[in-house]
Design a protein around this motif. Sequence first.
Motif, PDB file in Angstrom:
ATOM      1  N   UNK A  34       1.368  -1.267   0.573  1.00 38.31           N
ATOM      2  CA  UNK A  34      -0.248   0.112  -0.157  1.00 38.31           C
ATOM      3  C   UNK A  34       0.595   1.627   0.199  1.00 38.31           C
ATOM      4  N   UNK A  35       1.958   1.281   0.443  1.00 38.69           N
ATOM      5  CA  UNK A  35       2.859   2.772   0.931  1.00 38.69           C
ATOM      6  C   UNK A  35       3.332   2.269  -0.528  1.00 38.69           C
ATOM      7  N   UNK A  36       3.647   1.565  -1.186  1.00 39.60           N
ATOM      8  CA  UNK A  36       4.492   1.439  -2.851  1.00 39.60           C
ATOM      9  C   UNK A  36       2.917   2.372  -3.894  1.00 39.60           C
ATOM     10  N   UNK A  37       2.085   1.571  -3.308  1.00 39.94           N
ATOM     11  CA  UNK A  37       0.889   2.317  -3.915  1.00 39.94           C
ATOM     12  C   UNK A  37       0.493   4.019  -4.389  1.00 39.94           C
ATOM     13  N   UNK A  38       0.859   4.480  -2.954  1.00 39.31           N
ATOM     14  CA  UNK A  38       0.689   5.996  -2.655  1.00 39.31           C
ATOM     15  C   UNK A  38       1.915   6.535  -3.224  1.00 39.31           C
ATOM     16  N   UNK A  57      11.695   3.823   0.271  1.00 33.39           N
ATOM     17  CA  UNK A  57      11.184   3.689  -1.379  1.00 33.39           C
ATOM     18  C   UNK A  57      11.583   5.330  -2.050  1.00 33.39           C
ATOM     19  N   UNK A  58      12.061   3.946  -3.466  1.00 31.39           N
ATOM     20  CA  UNK A  58      13.225   4.860  -3.970  1.00 31.39           C
ATOM     21  C   UNK A  58      12.672   6.499  -4.869  1.00 31.39           C
ATOM     22  N   UNK A  59      11.370   5.717  -4.685  1.00 28.35           N
ATOM     23  CA  UNK A  59      10.626   7.615  -5.386  1.00 28.35           C
ATOM     24  C   UNK A  59      10.605   8.695  -3.867  1.00 28.35           C
TER      25      UNK A  59
END
Length: 500
Positions: free
Chosen positions: A38-42, A226-228
């Motif tokens: 969910x962190x990745x999606x956000x 997270x890389x972004x």
Amino acid sequence: MLTGKHLIAGQWIGDGPTFTSSPAHGEAHAFQTGTPSQVDAAVEAAEEAFASFGWSSRAVRAQLLRTIADEIDARGDAIIQIGSQETGLPEARLIGERGRTTGQLRLFADHIEQGDYLDQRHDPALPDRAPLPRPDLRMIQRPIGPVAVFGASNFPLAFSVAGGDTAAALAAGCPVVVKGHSAHPGTGELVAQAIDAAIKALQLHPGIFSLVQGGKRDVGTRLVQHPLIRAVGFTGSLKGGRALFDLCAARPDPIPFFGELGSVNPMFLLPAAMAARASEIGAAWAASLAMGAGQFCTNPGIALVLDGPDADRFQSATVEALEQVGGQTMLTDGIADAYRSGISHIADDANVRQLAGTPCSDRTAHPFLYSVSGDAWLANPTLHQEVFGPIGIVVRVRDLTQMMGIAKMIEGQLTCTIHMDEDDNETAAALIPVLERKAGRLLANGFPTGVEVCDSMVHGGPYPASTNFGATSVGTLSIRRFLRPVCYQNIPTNLLPEWG
Ligand code: NAP
């Protein structure tokens, strides 16, 4: 209305495992436990939103900040009700904090409209300059990209979902992903509903804001790794902040971690002021120490005084005032446990004398006061650490040389305070150059609890008060944390970011 769900890029998501809140009073609720996916999606949605939001006009962002403030006001009573249940903070205190939160959003809106925070510079081309022509050069501060935000338990509004870090990042043009605090998930959700409503009303990209509830530590660790994610705004404990700061530094591409951590906020009580009003200062200190069960990062936990009769009068007045304070509910069971354990570590030192204090149980805190000589304080580093709660230590120094020695060895602080009269001027003039290297804010004849949100405020300081000594997390200068300077050389003006 509470849903117990995450807000991810405009969608309320809620079909996974849950955790249960632990309110100080009232009903417990189930909340979705966050997951790394969910962190990745956000974060991916935030990166997508940045393409438009990073180039949005200041007028659009000012309107967003004001609309969020209006939406929080519209949900004002519900936010206060659940906030008080979850944290045990009195409603009156939370009403004040809500005003500070919406006031901050509106202040930042006004501030970015003025534009001077961008520090725009222009060196026009000099084509005929010899021996080399100069190109056209323009510099402007640009938003850095998606920002991760972690709020603290003790300010469920002003340092949380729509608190200073979120307001500053949105003002700068950076999308935000908030990791919800497990101590106030319901308060966080209602504030996220306000932000969601504002984004939808203005038809902005939904990825501008997400709230992923916690419940497990891997939500926070995935977020900072997270890389972004381009920067982190954190308010909380030294232990938690340091763990996340180290993760940011260990990334293949380290990113800035703006951590606002704890502080003991020492007060230096100078002899003329003490001779004139030791009791008055003692009583006022007690009020500042005990306010909100002492759960303020700016709580002045240490008072340095010259040993002698003025110190005795000061101590007696402090004890007398603290004895009037009853038990107060702490923010979480964990914070209450940490308070009891901090007290027991202090009491382990045979050189420390307890002046006030009643044993605490469950989530209730009673104030504690101790005294210790300057030599004994210097010999025990445990006494230099923040104990989060209504606790004070009077350090009775031998002379002004020892007081100055302590000023030189203390760690970074959010604040340092001098209590002084005119006859203390010479000592204060010697202390200030030392203390300004230690703290983000210096005060005379006041108490540091209560941080004004304005242009001149600095809420930060050298490590461990914060992880970035050049920044503030309160006031309009906090926006600068989420910007970086870019120079545009000979770029046609129609391709530049908003200028002027
Ligand atoms: P905290 O325990 O450090 O928690 C802050 C946030 O960080 C929470 O979301 C927490 O997650 C998360 N977290 C903590 N350790 C983590 C780890 N190892 N890995 C991943 N996530 C982690 O702080 P708090 O108890 O909320 O706040 C009280 C402290 O904040 C006091 O020390 C106070 O002085 C300080 N404070 C500082 C300022 C300032 O401006 N300098 C302002 C207010 C408070 P969970 O939800 O899972 O716990």
